[in-house]
Design an enzyme around this catalytic site. Structure first.
Site, PDB file in Angstrom:
ATOM      1  CD  GLU A  62      -2.916  -1.227   0.270  1.00  0.00           C
ATOM      2  OE1 GLU A  62      -2.938  -0.315  -0.577  1.00  0.00           O
ATOM      3  OE2 GLU A  62      -3.703  -2.181   0.261  1.00  0.00           O
ATOM      4  CG  HIS A 119      -4.732  -0.109   5.488  1.00  0.00           C
ATOM      5  ND1 HIS A 119      -6.092  -0.003   5.325  1.00  0.00           N
ATOM      6  CD2 HIS A 119      -4.404  -1.345   5.005  1.00  0.00           C
ATOM      7  CE1 HIS A 119      -6.559  -1.100   4.754  1.00  0.00           C
ATOM      8  NE2 HIS A 119      -5.557  -1.926   4.556  1.00  0.00           N
ATOM      9  CD  GLU A 156     -15.442  12.346  25.506  1.00  0.00           C
ATOM     10  OE1 GLU A 156     -14.358  11.832  25.192  1.00  0.00           O
ATOM     11  OE2 GLU A 156     -15.716  12.750  26.635  1.00  0.00           O
ATOM     12  CG  HIS A 160      -7.801  -5.358   7.388  1.00  0.00           C
ATOM     13  ND1 HIS A 160      -7.124  -6.481   6.946  1.00  0.00           N
ATOM     14  CD2 HIS A 160      -7.456  -4.365   6.524  1.00  0.00           C
ATOM     15  CE1 HIS A 160      -6.399  -6.186   5.868  1.00  0.00           C
ATOM     16  NE2 HIS A 160      -6.569  -4.903   5.607  1.00  0.00           N
ATOM     17  CG  HIS A 170      -9.463  -3.435   2.182  1.00  0.00           C
ATOM     18  ND1 HIS A 170      -8.712  -3.610   1.059  1.00  0.00           N
ATOM     19  CD2 HIS A 170      -8.577  -3.516   3.212  1.00  0.00           C
ATOM     20  CE1 HIS A 170      -7.447  -3.808   1.378  1.00  0.00           C
ATOM     21  NE2 HIS A 170      -7.343  -3.747   2.694  1.00  0.00           N
TER      22      HIS A 170
HETATM   23  P1  13P Z   1       0.828  -5.474   2.999  1.00  0.00           P
HETATM   24  O1  13P Z   1       1.188  -6.784   3.668  1.00  0.00           O
HETATM   25  O2  13P Z   1       1.446  -5.334   1.645  1.00  0.00           O
HETATM   26  O3  13P Z   1       1.130  -4.305   3.923  1.00  0.00           O
HETATM   27  O4  13P Z   1      -0.741  -5.483   2.746  1.00  0.00           O
HETATM   28  C1  13P Z   1      -1.635  -5.623   3.799  1.00  0.00           C
HETATM   29  C2  13P Z   1      -2.955  -4.986   3.550  1.00  0.00           C
HETATM   30  O5  13P Z   1      -3.692  -4.730   4.466  1.00  0.00           O
HETATM   31  C3  13P Z   1      -3.332  -4.666   2.147  1.00  0.00           C
HETATM   32  O6  13P Z   1      -4.436  -3.834   2.109  1.00  0.00           O
HETATM   33 ZN    ZN Z   2      -5.696  -3.925   3.950  1.00  0.00          ZN
END
Ligand code: 13P
Ligand code: ZN
Length: 276
Positions: free
Chosen positions: A122, A145, A175, A147, A216
């Site tokens: 990413e 980033h 809040e 999940h 995602h």
């Molecule tokens: P990477 O292992 O390349 O960081 O990818 C993980 C991920 O969450 C892709 O969206």
């Molecule tokens: Zn991801």
């Protein structure tokens, strides 16, 4: 030269990755973090002339956007395919310090990725997001980033309109409106690792420090690791409450009027047109 493993920035980075893993936001290799380092920080721990390896930006890492604002800048970044659960135990394998090379087509590896690894897939989205955030906040340092479970779950049951998504999150905890008054932007499902998703994320990042990637995960940006972690943590808490209540016929809510009072009290500017 001091030992980078003892640096505050690396220790905080490892602690953050650990917490993200512990909270279930980063299964397997899910998620990635990049931290913009300042030159003085780097010089204290690394010799900027000692380049371990030059990593070309190609394939899914191709840079077909203007990376010029980042040339010469150093980032501590997670590696592609690396597991968050292992970051703290073996940072020198799972993390790297990279400097954006002179031509903007490669990265100079100054430390880490000792098993031949390279930055997250990413990386384009991270770099474009850094550029976008720096253009509106010169103190921005972090792009994150992950999940998170309930935020992701909410993507499947809530419309993906960013105003209603944001307002339903704001209504879940008093809040929320104070923590992310700039709201949560939402992108439809898109192919990850591409310049397209990077560009779309960066465009949203100019107005909001949080961008949901539908089905995602989420992107967050902030001035430091704690702030960025806290943004995602607050969204995830609100999403959890949403998932616990939305199908149970809630009878109470936090009104727009109440949120306006909160914004006034804490002196934050709420996204235009979001409160009636
Ligand atoms: P990477 O292992 O390349 O960081 O990818 C993980 C991920 O969450 C892709 O969206
Ligand atoms: Zn991801």
């Amino acid at each position: 030269m001091k030992n980078i493993l003892e640096s505050r920035f690396l220790q905080e980075f490892c602690l953050t990755a650990d917490n993200m893993y512990r909270l279930g936001w980063d299964e397997r290799n899910g998620g990635n973090i990049s931290l913009l380092l300042n030159d003085d920080e780097v010089k204290e721990y690394l010799d900027p002339r000692s380049v371990k390896r030059v990593i070309p930006l190609m394939g899914v890492h191709a840079v077909d956007f203007d990376i010029t604002p980042l040339i010469g800048k150093c980032f501590l970044v997670t590696g592609t395919g690396k597991y968050f659960k292992n970051v703290r135990r073996e940072p020198e394998i799972n993390l790297g310090v990279v400097r954006v090379g002179e031509g903007g087509k490669s990265l100079d590896l100054l430390w880490g990725f000792e098993d031949g690894g390279r930055p997250t897939s990413e990386f384009p989205a991270h770099m474009m997001s850094h550029i976008a955030r720096l253009s509106v906040d010169p103190e921005n340092r972090v792009v994150m980033h992950c999940h998170p479970t309930y935020t992701l779950a909410m993507n499947f049951v809530h419309e993906l309109d960013e105003k209603s998504f944001t307002k339903d999150l704001w209504r879940m905890c008093t809040e929320c409106v104070v923590v992310f008054p700039d709201g949560v932007a939402v992108l439809p499902w898109m192919l990850c690792g591409t310049t397209e998703i990077g560009k779309a994320t960066a465009e949203k990042m100019k107005e909001s420090r949080l961008v949901v990637w539908a089905m995602h995960g989420i992107y967050g940006a902030g001035r430091n690791l704690d702030e960025t972690f806290g943004l995602i943590e607050t969204v995830e808490k609100a999403a959890q409450i949403y998932m616990l209540t939305f199908d149970k016929k809630p009878v109470n809510t936090i009104t727009d009027q109440a949120m306006k009072q909160l914004a006034d009290l804490f002196g934050v500017k709420v996204k235009d047109g979001y409160l009636d």
